[in-house]
Design an enzyme around this catalytic site. Structure first.
Site, PDB file in Angstrom:
ATOM      1  N   CYS A   1      48.435  43.943  28.812  1.00 44.19           N
ATOM      2  CA  CYS A   1      47.952  45.508  28.688  1.00 44.19           C
ATOM      3  C   CYS A   1      48.857  45.987  27.696  1.00 44.19           C
ATOM      4  O   CYS A   1      48.818  46.151  26.402  1.00 44.19           O
ATOM      5  CB  CYS A   1      47.862  46.058  30.058  1.00 44.19           C
ATOM      6  SG  CYS A   1      47.174  47.689  30.115  1.00 44.19           S
TER       7      CYS A   1
ATOM      8  N   HIS B   1      45.006  42.589  33.648  1.00 44.30           N
ATOM      9  CA  HIS B   1      46.243  41.996  34.156  1.00 44.30           C
ATOM     10  C   HIS B   1      46.121  40.848  35.007  1.00 44.30           C
ATOM     11  O   HIS B   1      45.464  40.885  36.172  1.00 44.30           O
ATOM     12  CB  HIS B   1      46.770  43.166  35.261  1.00 44.30           C
ATOM     13  CG  HIS B   1      47.242  44.572  34.722  1.00 44.30           C
ATOM     14  ND1 HIS B   1      48.429  44.658  34.435  1.00 44.30           N
ATOM     15  CD2 HIS B   1      46.743  45.500  34.181  1.00 44.30           C
ATOM     16  CE1 HIS B   1      48.896  45.722  33.747  1.00 44.30           C
ATOM     17  NE2 HIS B   1      47.538  46.354  33.718  1.00 44.30           N
TER      18      HIS B   1
ATOM     19  N   GLU C   1      48.158  39.264  36.795  1.00 37.88           N
ATOM     20  CA  GLU C   1      48.938  39.190  37.948  1.00 37.88           C
ATOM     21  C   GLU C   1      48.648  39.573  38.982  1.00 37.88           C
ATOM     22  O   GLU C   1      48.973  39.249  40.105  1.00 37.88           O
ATOM     23  CB  GLU C   1      50.444  39.674  37.586  1.00 37.88           C
ATOM     24  CG  GLU C   1      50.448  41.308  37.322  1.00 37.88           C
ATOM     25  CD  GLU C   1      50.148  41.706  36.009  1.00 37.88           C
ATOM     26  OE1 GLU C   1      50.286  43.082  35.968  1.00 37.88           O
ATOM     27  OE2 GLU C   1      49.560  40.984  35.245  1.00 37.88           O
TER      28      GLU C   1
END
Length: 509
Positions: free
Chosen positions: A79, A167, A169
């Site tokens: 990002c 993202h 994660e």
């Protein structure tokens, strides 16, 4: 040294989540503020740049010098990290015409790219950005796109550097773990050998080297962190470890006796200290939460210091500090604003002059539990809910008196036992009963009553930083409420707390 991935923190709310995902893949990683880049030694296998609440165009945006590691080892920008790299190399990053937040799907995936290997066409990802990369430098290659974001992912030619604007994660990036594994294993060459067993072996060896024949003192709380720290130290140095378990009169019903018995069964060299009267005396007349915390903390230090001085030639104080506490102390933003004094009251008085050893200071809470299980510790200690250092002192709202503590202990005992007997205990992260400083009208046996109100609280969380209230079954709440009102003298009303954190905190004080 362990193979290590460095995560440079630009202030993203997801930074700790990146670390968790990396460690779930059995690769050790550390979080460092972007302005405190560590020395790049041979055991560091790669670097991840986190997201950020900043725009690359903000005058105070993080803009570190990456020369100490870029091109020399694999680098993944996530990002903001991806946008920063692109702008640094002459690309164009501008505010998005359509701000992209939430779920998106990869319409284009370059399956030849090592980072994108084994991802699915139309793989779902999670976007959270106000800027977007519009133009990339000529030596950048696009490796993924969504319908609205042309440069969702890129590879920089001639160097092992990648950037993604989503993202991986977060849970909603359904193949994020696959992408991270591609980076860690195939690009960084990590061997995925960081396991509970390897941590235990290396930590015991390191503790023996560090402590030698010195004596160590440790304050046990009954919680998972101090208990796991004690077992590791006991395996390393045996009876050189002196544990102190203080009964502050603010523990759960029968907890002091039960936990002390468990510690002795585990072979720990532990002294139990009955200090109930000292703590309750220190709390007399206090109603302000901060004054109560301070009084409890000061009493603990006095008792712990007195007991520690009974042991001759102690050189070290052991603590169950875990990684989120370490990260917070060196945060990008500095220590966060104080909402309240830390639950884990106590600490090291200056006059004790002991060196500090913290065997768990690289672990998250869930990792501490895994280490405990690998050490074959009793489940009731490993799976125990977090419990604040001031104990029931901050769950008895208003003045803390022996009678009010006893009332709450009885309420809490009924509530927790029902959670355990119905299989709900391990489905919530933390549960608490709170005695409120108000009374309400009721009717018992055709007589009007004016008695205490208690609140029940149960939350779901991973680290306590955020939490959602747990939707416990109505039938369960009804049964618990009836039993509390019928069995606990002085309580005629039970309420259930349905507040999430934020805006509320988990504890009421």
């Amino acid at each position: 040294m362990e193979e290590t991935i460095i995560i440079l923190d630009f202030g993203s709310q997801y930074t700790q989540l990146i670390a968790r995902r990396v460690r779930e893949l059995n690769v050790y990683c550390e979080i460092h503020p972007f302005n405190k880049i560590p020395e790049m030694t041979s055991h560091i296998k790669g670097v991840i740049l986190s997201g950020s609440p900043f725009s690359v165009h903000n005058t105070d945006a993080p803009k570190p010098n990456l020369d100490s590691f870029r091109k020399q080892m694999p680098l993944l920008g996530v990002c903001y990290g991806a946008q920063y790299l692109a702008q640094l190399d002459g690309g164009k990053v501008l505010p998005s015409e359509i701000r992209e937040y939430g779920r998106a799907n990869l319409g284009f995936v370059d399956f030849e790219s090592t980072l994108m290997k084994d991802l699915s066409q139309h793989s779902q990802v999670w976007m959270s950005h106000g800027d977007t990369i519009l133009d990339i430098p000529s030596h950048y290659e696009i490796i993924s796109s969504t319908e609205t974001v042309k440069v969702a992912g890129y590879k920089i030619a001639g160097e092992p550097t990648y950037g993604i604007q989503f993202h991986p994660e977060v849970y909603h990036s359904t193949e994020g773990t696959t992408l991270l594994k591609n980076f860690l294993v195939d690009i960084c060459g990590c061997h995925q050998q960081w396991t509970p067993d390897s941590f235990i072996d290396s930590t015991i060896h390191a503790l023996r080297e560090k402590l030698g024949s010195d004596k160590v003192v440790l304050g046990l709380s009954g919680g998972v962190d101090s208990s796991v720290a004690a077992v590791l130290l006991n395996k390393a140095i045996g009876d050189q470890l002196h544990c102190i378990f203080v009964d502050n009169g603010l523990l759960r019903k029968n907890e002091f006796e039960d936990v002390l018995h468990s510690y002795r069964d585990m072979g720990l060299n532990v002294t139990g200290v009955d200090a109930k009267d000292r703590f309750l005396s220190a709390l007399k007349g206090l109603t302000d939460p901060e004054k109560k915390r301070k009084a409890i903390g000061n009493a603990f230090i006095e008792v712990f210091d007195m007991e520690a001085h009974r042991i001759e030639d102690v050189k070290w104080l052991a603590q169950g500090t875990i990684y989120p506490d370490v990260i917070e102390s060196v945060s990008v933003k500095g220590p966060s604003a104080t909402i309240k004094s830390h639950h884990n009251v106590g600490g090291l008085p200056d006059f004790m002059k002991l060196k500090v050893v913290e065997p768990l200071n690289t672990l998250f809470k869930d990792e501490v539990r895994r280490i405990g299980k690998a050490l074959n510790m009793p489940e009731h200690l490993i799976d125990r809910h977090p419990f604040p250092g001031p104990g029931l002192g901050i769950r008895v709202l208003g003045e803390v008196t022996p009678d009010r503590v006893k009332t709450l202990q009885e309420v809490d005992h009924i509530y927790i036992n029902h959670l355990k007997s119905t299989g709900l205990y391990n489905k919530v992260w933390q549960a608490a009963a709170i005695l409120l400083p108000v009374q309400s009208v009721g009717v018992m046996g055709d007589e009007r009553t004016y008695e205490n109100v208690v609140a029940l609280r149960a939350v779901e969380s991973t680290d306590g930083m955020t939490a959602d209230w747990s939707p416990l079954p109505y039938e369960f709440l009804s049964k618990v409420s009836n039993e509390i009102i019928n069995r606990v003298k002085g309580v005629n009303r039970v309420v259930y707390d349905i507040s999430s954190k934020p805006p509320a905190t988990i504890e009421w004080e």
